[in-house]
Design a protein around this motif. Structure first.
Motif, short mmCIF file in Angstrom:
data_model
loop_
_atom_site.label_atom_id
_atom_site.label_comp_id
_atom_site.label_asym_id
_atom_site.label_seq_id
_atom_site.Cartn_x
_atom_site.Cartn_y
_atom_site.Cartn_z
N TYR A 116 -2.65 7.80 6.15
CA TYR A 116 -3.90 7.05 5.03
C TYR A 116 -3.59 5.62 4.75
O TYR A 116 -4.48 4.66 5.30
N GLY A 117 -2.20 5.56 4.26
CA GLY A 117 -2.03 4.43 3.92
C GLY A 117 -1.83 3.15 5.02
O GLY A 117 -1.96 1.75 4.85
N LEU A 118 -1.08 3.87 5.81
CA LEU A 118 -1.15 2.80 6.92
C LEU A 118 -2.43 2.22 7.72
O LEU A 118 -2.78 0.96 8.15
N SER A 119 -3.26 3.09 7.83
CA SER A 119 -4.85 3.11 8.16
C SER A 119 -5.28 2.31 7.67
O SER A 119 -5.71 1.08 8.08
N ILE A 149 0.90 -1.11 -0.34
CA ILE A 149 -0.28 -0.11 0.15
C ILE A 149 1.16 1.65 -0.44
O ILE A 149 0.90 2.46 -1.24
N LEU A 150 2.10 1.77 0.46
CA LEU A 150 2.94 2.70 1.31
C LEU A 150 3.40 3.03 -0.43
O LEU A 150 4.33 3.74 -0.25
N ARG A 151 4.52 1.56 -1.01
CA ARG A 151 5.49 1.89 -1.70
C ARG A 151 5.34 2.86 -2.75
O ARG A 151 5.56 3.33 -3.30
N PRO A 152 3.36 2.61 -3.81
CA PRO A 152 3.22 3.63 -4.86
C PRO A 152 2.96 5.03 -4.04
O PRO A 152 3.63 6.48 -4.91
N LEU A 153 3.05 5.50 -2.23
CA LEU A 153 3.00 6.85 -1.93
C LEU A 153 4.01 7.24 -1.04
O LEU A 153 3.79 9.27 -1.62
N ALA A 154 4.89 6.93 -1.13
CA ALA A 154 6.35 6.63 -0.73
C ALA A 154 7.01 7.67 -0.86
O ALA A 154 7.30 8.53 -0.42
N PHE A 201 -10.06 -9.61 -0.47
CA PHE A 201 -10.95 -8.43 -0.98
C PHE A 201 -10.61 -7.27 -0.75
O PHE A 201 -10.99 -6.44 -1.46
N LEU A 202 -9.45 -7.02 0.67
CA LEU A 202 -9.02 -5.84 0.60
C LEU A 202 -7.79 -4.96 0.13
O LEU A 202 -8.17 -3.64 0.45
N PHE A 203 -7.88 -5.46 -0.24
CA PHE A 203 -6.46 -5.31 -1.28
C PHE A 203 -6.60 -5.76 -2.56
O PHE A 203 -6.23 -5.01 -3.27
N PHE A 204 -7.10 -6.99 -3.01
CA PHE A 204 -6.97 -7.19 -4.31
C PHE A 204 -8.29 -6.98 -4.83
O PHE A 204 -8.64 -6.36 -6.60
N GLY A 205 -9.72 -6.70 -4.40
CA GLY A 205 -10.10 -6.84 -4.28
C GLY A 205 -10.92 -5.32 -4.04
O GLY A 205 -10.05 -4.27 -4.42
N ASP A 206 -12.34 -4.91 -3.74
CA ASP A 206 -12.79 -3.71 -3.68
C ASP A 206 -12.62 -2.65 -2.46
O ASP A 206 -12.60 -1.55 -2.58
N GLY A 207 -11.59 -3.30 -1.43
CA GLY A 207 -10.67 -2.50 -0.68
C GLY A 207 -9.77 -0.72 -1.36
O GLY A 207 -10.15 0.00 -1.26
N ILE A 208 -8.80 -1.27 -2.70
CA ILE A 208 -8.59 -0.63 -3.43
C ILE A 208 -9.37 0.55 -4.05
O ILE A 208 -8.79 2.13 -3.22
N PRO A 209 -10.49 0.37 -4.61
CA PRO A 209 -11.37 2.24 -5.02
C PRO A 209 -11.13 2.59 -4.04
O PRO A 209 -11.88 3.57 -4.24
N GLU A 232 -14.28 6.02 5.84
CA GLU A 232 -14.38 4.78 5.81
C GLU A 232 -13.28 3.94 6.50
O GLU A 232 -13.52 2.62 6.89
N VAL A 233 -11.54 4.02 5.74
CA VAL A 233 -10.78 3.31 5.61
C VAL A 233 -10.45 2.84 7.10
O VAL A 233 -10.37 1.98 7.33
#
Length: 649
Positions: free
Chosen positions: A232-235, A141-146, A270-278, A287-288
Motif C-alpha cells: 500500500y505504501g509503495l502504491s 512513506i515506507l520507513r514508518p511501516l517497515a 501536495f501528495l506527501f506534505f499535504g493532503d495525500g498523507i491523510p 483511491e490511492v
C-alpha cells in the motif's frame, strides 16, 4: 528447366518460417524462465522482466522513463483483464502460470507485429528529477511501516477502511482470484457488499505478493497484513511518480530539463506534505492506487502518443484499470473521454480494427466492476452519505486551481495547444463534478464523496501543474531549451523547487484541524516522516491480542478497553481483529455495538451478551466486564462467553 518461384512468395515464405521458428522457441523460453525462477525461489524477477519486455515492444516515448511508464500503463490494463482469467482458471494467482502466460503473450505480439525488442537509451534531466523524487518519497512513506506489523498498524489502525481493504486482499489471496466469483464463501469473512467492491488494487497486490514469496501460501495473517501495508505504501509512492510523469508529459518540451523541478516540487508538496498523507492513513487503498493510472489517463488523452495504435491500446488499458480499481473517478472523467474520442475520431476510424478490438476486449473489463457492484452503489443516497474522511485544505486547493486556470486561460500558447485545451476540459469537468456533489449534500463540505471529488480534482490540477510554467516570462524559460546543456537553468529551478518544498513543509497542514490533525501545527508529511501522528497503543493492543489468541475458534472477539484512545482501540481494534480472524461478516454487528459509547453500563453489557447470536470473547482491561460475565454465568451456566484479561496502559 524447373519453374522459378515468384520472388514475392519465396521471400514471404523464407521470412515466415524463421519468424515461426523464433516464435516457437520464444514460447518455450516463456515457460522455462518462470519454471527456473520458481525452482530457485526468485519469482520476484518475473514482473520486472514482463515490464521490460512490454516496454521493448512499444515504440512511443522519447526517453527510457517515458517508455517504461507507458509500458506500466499497458500492463495495468493487462492485469485488469488477466484478473478475470486468473479467477476462473484452475491455477489462481500462482506465479508460474501467470508469468508464463504473460511472456507467451509478449512473444506472440512480437511475432504478429514483427517488432524486435528495443529500448531507448536517452535520459533527460527531468528523468533524474522524477526518479530521484519518487525514490525519496518511497523511502519516506515506507520507513514508518517497515519495522513490523505493529509499526504498520500504528499508522493504519486509525482508518477503519484499511481493515476492510486488507480483508479483501487477504481473501483474494485465500481463494486465488476476484471475490465476486466467490460471493457465497464471503458471507462470514467480509461485511456485506465488500465481496463486489472494485478489486483492481487488491488483486495486483496479491499478485506481487505471490511473486515476492514465490507462491500463494506463506506466513500468518499478521505477516500478510505487514506485506499489505508495505505494498500500500509503495502504491502511494508509485502514484506520486505517475502524477509527476503525467505533468511532464502534458507540459511537453517546456517541462524537459531542469524546468521540471518546480512542478515536481508542487506534486510532492501536495501528495506527501499535504493532503495525500491523510488520504493514505485513512486507509483509502483503492483511491490511492488509482491516482497513478488516473493521472496517466489524463496525460495520454491530453497529449496522445505518437503511434495511434499504441494510443488506443494504452487509453483502453487505463480506462479498464481506473474502472477496476476505483470507478468513481470515471463519473466525471467520462466527459473528458468523450471529448477526446470526438477529437481523435479520425485516428480511431483510420485504425478501426484496433478501435474495435479495444471496445470488444476493454469494454467488458471496464464494465465489470460497476455492473457487479451495481446493487451496492446505484443510488444518489450513496454519493451523499457521511463517512470518516479528513476535510481537504481548500485554501491550498483553491490557490492551485487559480494558478493552473491562469496558465490555461490567460496564455495564448495554452489556448492554441490541443493538449492544454484538453487539460482545461479535465479541470472544468472535475470542478463541475465537485460542485454538483457539494450541492447534492446541501452545502455540507464534510460529506464523504464530496471530499473524494476534491481528491480527484487535486490529481487533475497536479497533472495540469505544468501550466504554471507558462506564466513565467519567456526570457526566464529560454535557458531550459538549450540543447546539450545539462546544467542550464539548474540553479534557478532548484531554488524555486526548494522554496516550494519548504513552504509545503510549513504550510501544507489542514486548514481546519480536527481530531486526526498533525501535532504542533505541522504539515501532514512532516508529522508522518517524524512518525508523530501515530496510534501505537491501539496497534499494540491489536497485535498483542492476536498473538495471544492466533486462531479463529468460532468466537467473536471484542477488544474492550479503558484508557487513552479507548474509543479508537475498542472500535477499530475489534474491527481489525475481526479481519485478522477472517470473520468480519459475522463480527460486524458486534463492532457496531461498541461504536457509539466506548464505556457501556453493566445492563448494556449483559443485554449484548445475551442477544449475541455468536459466542463472545472479551479481551479487556475493564473490571466491569469480568463482573458482568461472572453474574451471567451464575444465572445461565450454559452461555458461551469468555473474558481474556489484557494489560493496557
Amino acid at each position: 528447366m524447373p519453374a522459378q518461384a515468384e520472388p514475392g512468395r519465396a521471400s514471404a515464405g523464407r521470412g515466415w518460417l524463421p519468424r515461426t521458428r523464433i516464435a516457437l522457441v520464444g514460447v518455450v523460453v516463456a515457460w522455462v524462465v518462470p519454471l527456473a525462477t520458481h525452482l530457485v525461489g526468485f519469482d520476484v524477477l518475473l514482473p520486472v522482466l514482463v515490464w521490460i519486455g512490454t516496454a521493448s515492444l512499444l515504440r512511443t516515448g522519447r526517453t527510457l522513463i517515458d517508455r517504461l511508464v507507458i509500458a506500466f500503463a499497458v500492463l495495468s490494463g493487462g492485469v485488469s483483464l488477466g484478473a478475470l482469467l486468473f479467477s476462473v482458471w484452475p491455477w489462481g494467482l500462482e506465479p508460474v502460470p501467470v508469468a508464463g502466460t504473460a511472456f507467451t503473450t509478449l512473444v506472440l505480439v512480437a511475432a504478429v507485429t514483427g517488432r524486435r525488442p528495443t529500448l531507448p537509451t536517452r535520459i533527460d534531466p527531468s528523468d533524474v528529477v522524477l526518479v530521484g523524487a519518487s525514490a525519496v518519497a518511497a523511502v519516506l512513506i515506507l520507513r514508518p511501516l517497515a519495522p513490523s506489523p505493529t509499526a504498520a498498524l500504528k499508522v493504519l489502525a486509525l482508518g477503519e477502511d484499511g481493515a476492510r481493504h486488507f480483508g479483501i486482499f487477504d481473501n483474494i489471496y485465500r481463494v486465488g482470484g476476484l471475490l465476486p466469483f466467490h460471493q457465497p464463501e464471503m458471507a462470514v469473512p467480509l461485511q456485506a457488499g465488500f465481496a463486489t467492491y472494485p478489486q483492481g488494487a487488491h488483486v495486483t497486490f496479491a499478485l506481487i505478493n505471490n511473486f515476492v514469496h514465490s507462491g500463494s501460501s506463506y506466513g500468518t495473517p499478521l505477516t500478510r497484513l505487514h506485506n499489505f501495508a508495505l505494498l500500500y505504501g509503495l502504491s502511494l509512492a508509485l502514484s506520486i511518480a505517475c502524477v509527476m510523469w503525467s505533468a511532464r508529459w502534458v507540459g511537453g518540451q517546456r517541462l524537459r530539463g531542469w524546468a521540471f523541478l518546480p512542478v515536481a516540487a508542487i506534486v510532492t508538496g501536495f501528495l506527501f506534505f499535504g493532503d495525500g498523507i491523510p488520504i493514505f492513513t485513512h486507509g483509502f487503498v483503492s483511491e490511492v492506487a488509482v491516482f497513478g493510472p488516473f493521472a496517466l489517463l489524463i496525460a495520454v488523452l491530453s497529449r496522445p502518443l505518437s503511434d495511434p495504435r499504441e494510443q488506443i491500446v494504452t487509453a483502453a488499458a487505463l480506462l479498464c484499470t481506473v474502472s477496476m480499481t476505483y470507478y468513481l473517478f470515471l463519473l466525471s472523467a467520462s466527459v473528458a473521454v468523450v471529448i477526446w474520442a470526438v477529437g481523435y475520431r479520425r485516428q480511431l476510424l483510420r485504425h478501426w480494427r484496433w478501435t474495435l478490438g479495444a471496445i470488444l476486449v476493454g469494454g467488458p473489463v471496464a464494465l465489470f466492476a460497476p455492473l457487479i457492484n451495481l446493487r451496492q452503489a446505484s443510488s444518489v443516497k450513496q454519493l451523499t452519505r457521511d463517512g470518516g474522511v479528513e476535510a481537504m485544505n481548500v485554501i491550498l486547493l483553491s490557490g492551485l486551481l487559480a494558478v493552473v486556470l491562469l496558465g490555461l486561460v490567460v496564455r495564448r500558447t495554452a489556448r492554441r495547444s490541443p493538449a492544454w485545451r484538453m487539460m482545461l476540459a479535465w479541470v472544468i469537468s472535475s470542478v463541475a463534478y465537485a460542485a454538483v456533489l457539494y450541492a447534492a449534500t446541501n452545502g455540507s463540505a464534510t460529506r464523504y464523496y464530496y471530499e473524494k471529488s476534491l481528491h480527484e480534482l487535486l490529481v487533475v490540477l497536479l497533472v495540469g501543474a505544468g501550466a504554471t510554467v507558462l506564466l513565467v516570462p519567456a526570457a526566464l524559460r529560454a535557458p531550459h531549451r538549450r540543447r546539450g546543456r545539462w546544467l542550464a537553468g539548474l540553479i534557478p529551478s532548484a531554488a524555486v523547487a526548494a522554496v516550494l518544498l519548504v513552504g509545503a513543509i510549513f504550510f501544507a497542514g489542514p486548514a481546519n484541524p480536527g481530531f486526526r490533525h498533525p501535532p504542533n501545527d505541522r504539515s501532514w508529511g512532516e508529522a508522518y516522516a517524524r512518525d508523530l501522528n501515530n496510534f501505537i497503543q491501539p496497534a499494540n493492543a491489536i497485535v498483542r491480542t492476536f498473538q495471544k489468541l492466533p486462531t479463529n475458534d468460532g468466537y467473536v472477539t471484542v477488544l474492550y478497553v479503558n484508557g487513552r484512545h479507548d474509543a479508537i482501540t475498542t472500535y477499530n481494534g475489534t474491527l481489525w481483529l475481526s479481519v485478522l480472524y477472517n470473520n468480519h461478516g459475522r463480527a460486524w454487528p458486534d463492532t457496531i455495538w461498541v461504536l457509539p459509547t466506548p464505556t457501556k453500563t453493566d445492563a448494556e453489557l449483559e443485554q449484548f451478551i445475551r442477544d449475541s447470536p455468536d459466542p463472545v470473547r472479551f479481551v479487556t482491561n475493564a473490571p466491569s466486564v469480568s463482573r458482568v460475565v461472572a453474574h451471567i454465568r451464575q444465572t445461565d451456566p450454559g452461555i458461551r462467553v469468555e473474558v481474556v484479561p489484557i494489560t493496557y496502559p
